[in-house]
Scaffold this motif. Structure first.
Motif, PDB file in Angstrom:
ATOM      1  N   SER A 295       0.600  -1.306  -0.052  1.00 36.98           N
ATOM      2  CA  SER A 295       0.016   0.050   0.029  1.00 36.98           C
ATOM      3  C   SER A 295       0.754   1.312   0.029  1.00 36.98           C
TER       4      SER A 295
ATOM      5  N   TYR B   7       2.889   1.996  -2.234  1.00 34.75           N
ATOM      6  CA  TYR B   7       3.450   2.261  -3.606  1.00 34.75           C
ATOM      7  C   TYR B   7       2.167   3.081  -4.311  1.00 34.75           C
ATOM      8  N   PRO B   8       2.221   3.838  -5.160  1.00 37.42           N
ATOM      9  CA  PRO B   8       1.486   4.327  -5.937  1.00 37.42           C
ATOM     10  C   PRO B   8       1.426   3.466  -7.273  1.00 37.42           C
ATOM     11  N   LYS B   9       0.276   3.374  -7.693  1.00 40.16           N
ATOM     12  CA  LYS B   9      -0.019   2.812  -9.181  1.00 40.16           C
ATOM     13  C   LYS B   9       0.719   3.062 -10.313  1.00 40.16           C
ATOM     14  N   GLU B  10       0.919   4.456 -10.342  1.00 43.65           N
ATOM     15  CA  GLU B  10       1.748   5.067 -11.651  1.00 43.65           C
ATOM     16  C   GLU B  10       2.914   4.344 -11.852  1.00 43.65           C
TER      17      GLU B  10
ATOM     18  N   PHE C  89       4.141   1.236 -11.687  1.00 47.98           N
ATOM     19  CA  PHE C  89       4.632   0.290 -10.544  1.00 47.98           C
ATOM     20  C   PHE C  89       5.425  -0.872 -11.160  1.00 47.98           C
TER      21      PHE C  89
ATOM     22  N   TRP D 108       0.021  10.133  -7.397  1.00 45.04           N
ATOM     23  CA  TRP D 108      -0.006   9.204  -6.431  1.00 45.04           C
ATOM     24  C   TRP D 108      -1.438   8.459  -6.583  1.00 45.04           C
ATOM     25  N   THR D 109      -1.627   7.294  -7.128  1.00 44.62           N
ATOM     26  CA  THR D 109      -3.048   6.810  -7.125  1.00 44.62           C
ATOM     27  C   THR D 109      -2.739   5.381  -6.131  1.00 44.62           C
TER      28      THR D 109
ATOM     29  N   PHE E 180      -3.233   2.012  -4.527  1.00 39.48           N
ATOM     30  CA  PHE E 180      -3.959   0.791  -4.881  1.00 39.48           C
ATOM     31  C   PHE E 180      -3.380  -0.456  -4.126  1.00 39.48           C
ATOM     32  N   ARG E 181      -4.034  -1.837  -4.148  1.00 40.02           N
ATOM     33  CA  ARG E 181      -3.511  -2.885  -3.403  1.00 40.02           C
ATOM     34  C   ARG E 181      -2.831  -3.732  -4.439  1.00 40.02           C
ATOM     35  N   VAL E 182      -1.709  -4.158  -4.184  1.00 37.48           N
ATOM     36  CA  VAL E 182      -1.114  -5.081  -4.798  1.00 37.48           C
ATOM     37  C   VAL E 182      -1.751  -6.618  -4.745  1.00 37.48           C
TER      38      VAL E 182
END
Length: 141
Positions: free
Chosen positions: A24, A26-29, A31, A135-136, A138-140
């Motif tokens: 959590s 990390y941003p989605k951009e 990735f 920064w979007t 997201f959950r890995v």
């Protein structure tokens, strides 16, 4: 449990993130590309394994003289409260130069603050940041 210096592939690290709350941060951009850079370039790359199973990871940046910045410290949810995180921190500190010469810095999420305080960390008010990244969250998975 064995702690050692080891470079992970991006795929192995991403798979590990699915078993922790660390993803959590990390941003989605971009990735995947950014994770590939991270696993290849961190000054310190440590793993903890139970047999072949990856149960803990620590990445850090250091000058090996004065400071160590822990960028990532995660433990598999099934293996928490077994001293793995503390063992990774201690080994990283030793590699960076030891507690007599090297200060350790990190950014902790709210859930992790009690763990870091138990390890002797204190909140500091003198850290400055410059952050202009998209920064979007997201959950890995």
């Amino acid at each position: 449990m064995t702690v050692r210096e080891e470079r992970l592939s991006a795929e192995e690290y991403i798979d590990f993130l699915k078993h922790t709350d660390l993803g959590s941060q990390y941003p989605k951009e971009r990735f995947h590309g950014r994770i590939e850079k991270l696993v290849k370039t961190a000054s310190i790359s440590l793993t903890a394994r139970e047999g072949e199973r990856l149960v803990g990871v620590l990445f850090g940046l250091t000058d090996f003289s004065y400071w160590l910045f822990v960028t990532d410290l995660g433990v598999d949810r099934e293996f928490t409260h077994r001293g793995i995180g503390k063992a990774l921190l201690q080994r990283a500190h030793e590699i960076a130069g030891g507690e007599k010469d090297v200060a350790v810095y990190l950014v902790a999420n709210d859930k992790a603050i009690p763990f870091y305080e138990k390890c002797g960390f204190e909140k500091a008010g003198d850290v400055m940041t410059l952050n202009k990244i998209d920064w979007t969250p997201f959950r890995v998975e």
